[in-house]
Scaffold this active site. Structure first.
Site: not given
Length: 149
Positions: A56, A107, A119
């Site tokens: 990420c 994240h 993402h």
């Protein structure tokens, strides 16, 4: 919150998941967001930071670098580098952060203009778009940060 933890912020109100379809018209979006969307389908790779595979924060770092913006490598560092943005004031290209495990931010994705974000998640293994309205993401929302003014 305990030392090292990130305080909880109320998630933004979002429309239905159906409103955040994965077919996004990128023509009116900032070029940074268009760059991110062009990477859909790239495989997830732990520690990855190139189009051969992304995690990420490697994904966000790479996308921003294509537009001359240097981001730190780790999710936590990106969270602390950005300028906080109140829910309702976010715009396409802002980073959106989540707590997916433990007490810290873990994240990150790039906000789109329709209640969704792009993402590099480890689940289902490819760069993709997801609606912020999904219960999973709403429960884990930490906040938005702006890296470009």
């Amino acid at each position: 919150p305990a030392a090292g933890e990130v305080p909880r912020v109320a998630p933004p109100r979002a429309g239905s998941a159906a409103e955040a379809a994965t077919a996004v018209d990128a023509s009116g979006l900032p070029s940074l967001v268009q760059t991110a969307l062009a990477l859909r389908g790239i495989p997830y790779r732990a520690g990855g930071s190139t189009p051969d595979g992304f995690d990420c924060s490697g994904f966000t770092q790479w996308v921003f670098a294509q537009h001359g913006v240097r981001l730190p490598r780790e999710t936590q560092e990106q969270f602390h580098a950005g300028v906080p943005v109140a829910p309702g004031q976010q715009r396409p290209g802002d980073l959106v952060f989540y707590r997916t495990g433990g007490g810290s931010v873990s994240h990150v994705g790039i906000l789109l203009g329709d209640g969704s974000f792009v993402h590099a998640p480890s689940s289902r293994g490819v760069v993709r778009i997801e609606p912020m309205a999904l219960t999973y993401w709403q429960r884990r929302f930490v906040g938005f940060r702006r890296m470009i003014d």
